[in-house]
Every structure is written in C-alpha cells, then in structure tokens.
Design an enzyme around this catalytic site. Structure first.
Site, PDB file in Angstrom:
ATOM      1  N   ASN A  90       0.829  -1.353   0.106  1.00  0.00           N
ATOM      2  CA  ASN A  90      -0.086   0.040   0.343  1.00  0.00           C
ATOM      3  C   ASN A  90       1.209   1.856   0.142  1.00  0.00           C
ATOM      4  O   ASN A  90       0.176   2.083  -0.644  1.00  0.00           O
ATOM      5  CB  ASN A  90      -0.365  -0.372   1.445  1.00  0.00           C
ATOM      6  CG  ASN A  90      -1.473   1.391   1.313  1.00  0.00           C
ATOM      7  OD1 ASN A  90      -2.050   1.527   0.601  1.00  0.00           O
ATOM      8  ND2 ASN A  90      -1.051   2.019   2.675  1.00  0.00           N
ATOM      9  N   TYR A 154       3.423  10.167 -11.696  1.00  0.00           N
ATOM     10  CA  TYR A 154       2.543   9.241 -10.579  1.00  0.00           C
ATOM     11  C   TYR A 154       1.424   7.901 -11.438  1.00  0.00           C
ATOM     12  O   TYR A 154       1.624   7.319 -10.867  1.00  0.00           O
ATOM     13  CB  TYR A 154       1.370  10.195  -9.715  1.00  0.00           C
ATOM     14  CG  TYR A 154       0.445   9.809  -8.385  1.00  0.00           C
ATOM     15  CD1 TYR A 154       0.801   8.350  -8.001  1.00  0.00           C
ATOM     16  CD2 TYR A 154      -0.725   9.154  -9.238  1.00  0.00           C
ATOM     17  CE1 TYR A 154       0.121   8.027  -7.104  1.00  0.00           C
ATOM     18  CE2 TYR A 154      -1.763   8.524  -9.010  1.00  0.00           C
ATOM     19  CZ  TYR A 154      -1.053   8.113  -7.232  1.00  0.00           C
ATOM     20  OH  TYR A 154      -1.863   7.388  -6.783  1.00  0.00           O
TER      21      TYR A 154
END
Length: 257
Positions: A90, A154
């Site tokens: 995560n 990103y």
C-alpha cells in the site's frame, strides 16, 4: 470473511488507506504486521486494531525505499509471526508535475516509493507466500488506468504497478500464489495534501469530484479496505488473479471533463 490464523503484512499502514485496511483486517481476526515510518501514527493504528480485534499487531518502523529495511521487515514477520499469508503493498506517494516541470529527482523519488519498493517487497515475500499459498494485493490507482495531466510521474508509476500485478500473477499462478490490485479513485485521506494541495484547493477539488465520479461522491478508506480484503480472501477470490479492480465510484468509466 474470516482471516483467523492468517498473517497479513500491510505497508504504509500509519495513515489513509493503509490504516483503514489494518482496522478492517483486524475486525476479520487477522494477525497483522503494520509497516510505516511514523511511530506515533503506527501505535495509534495498532491501538485501533486492538479495539476492534483480538490480536495485538506487530509494528515495524521502516522506510520501504530502503532495501535493508524491506529485508528486515520480511525477516521479522516470518521470525515473529511464523509465516506470511497476505502482502498488501500500500505504501505510496504522489506529486504534481508535467513533462516540463517534473524534475528527475521527483521522478526517481516517486518510482522508488511506488514501484521499486513493491518489486523488492514482493520478491522477498514470494518464497514465504509459496509455502503458505498466499497472495499479494497491490494498491494502485485509477491513474494506472486513466491518464491525467500534471500528475505524470504518479500516473506512470501506477501504470507500472498494474502491469507488475498482471505479470507476477501469471508467473506465480502455477505455484498457487495469487496477485491482484485495487485501483482507487479519489479517497478522503491526506494524500492530496501531502502531494501539495492547500486546504482551500482540496475542498474545491473534492467538490469537483462529485462531477468526475459517476456515483457523485468521493470514496472512503474503508471502501477500499473492503475490496482489498475481498481480493485477499480464500473464500471470496480463490479463482481471481491478475485483476486490477477499480474502486473509484465509476471514475474510470467516465469521459474526461
């Protein structure tokens, strides 16, 4: 779902989706190993897990961008908890920037955190997951499925995670290790603030998201956590691997506005 007797390792567990996922798994009786850099936050999340669950989590303070930390994390989990059943990759970060404004330092920082750490942790975990016939759930993003301006590094990093998920799923399927990903849309966390948004801009952004998500709202960390648990569950997703599951209120299906 019941994760009694299962050891679940969650990175980036000190806040946001990671913290929500830790609490969700605690409710399902999992034995948790929580990884993060902020000791105070990790302790709070561990306390929250103990409140809803019955097993005290193992806290591991580590930086996933450091190889030696990742090696220590996997070694400690197996040594102290006896095995590893589920790896939830995560930990991640975001940053705004276009091809004209993104520096190479920023690009490298995003890729080290969002991609390289996932590669290494998964590689280190694989021998243990083969023994337990366990699985991996990667936290990607709708930005891995859709393109967005001014968030270049990103988007590239999350597209890489989607491909990493599919490739490793194919490689590990013969050994009965499943690999899947969740692709969240906009979730209420500190993610965008940490990426550089001030409070007023963030509020306007959330309002705008009512139009860019088909369900007319943003998501909550617990909704992503539920999808992660679903993919990790033997009784819920035993025949599911190589999937990148959008948990984004329909954002991936909408035409750009």
């Amino acid at each position: 779902m019941d994760f009694s007797g299962k050891v679940v390792l969650i990175t980036g567990a000190s806040s946001g989706i990671g913290a929500a996922t830790a609490v969700y798994f605690a409710k399902l009786n999992a034995t948790l190993a929580l990884v993060g850099r902020n000791v105070a936050n990790l302790n709070q999340v561990a306390s929250d897990c103990e409140t809803v669950g019955s097993i005290k989590p193992l806290i591991l303070v580590a930086d996933v961008t450091k190889e030696e930390d990742n090696e220590r994390v996997i070694a400690e989990v197996v040594e102290k908890l006896g095995k590893l059943d589920v790896l939830v990759n995560n930990a991640g970060k975001g940053a705004s920037g276009s091809i004209e404004t993104t520096t190479m330092e920023q690009y490298d920082d995003i890729m080290r955190t969002n991609v390289r750490s996932v590669f290494q942790l998964t590689k280190l975990a694989v021998p243990h997951l083969i023994r337990s016939k366990g699985n991996v759930v990667n936290v990607s993003s709708v930005a891995g499925q859709r393109s967005f301006p001014n968030f270049l590094a990103y988007c590239v990093s999350k597209a890489a995670i989607d491909q990493f998920t599919r490739c490793t799923a194919l490689e590990l399927a013969p050994k009965q290790v499943r690999v899947n990903a969740v692709n969240p849309g906009v979730i209420v966390t500190n993610f965008h603030r940490e990426a550089g948004m001030d409070e007023d801009t963030y509020k306007l952004y959330l309002k705008r998201c009512e139009e860019t998500h088909a369900l007319g709202r943003v998501g909550q960390g617990s909704e992503v956590a539920a999808a992660i648990a679903f993919l990790a569950g033997e009784n819920t997703a035993s025949f599911t691997t190589g999937v990148c599951l959008c948990v984004d209120g329909g954002k991936h299906a909408m035409c750009p506005r």
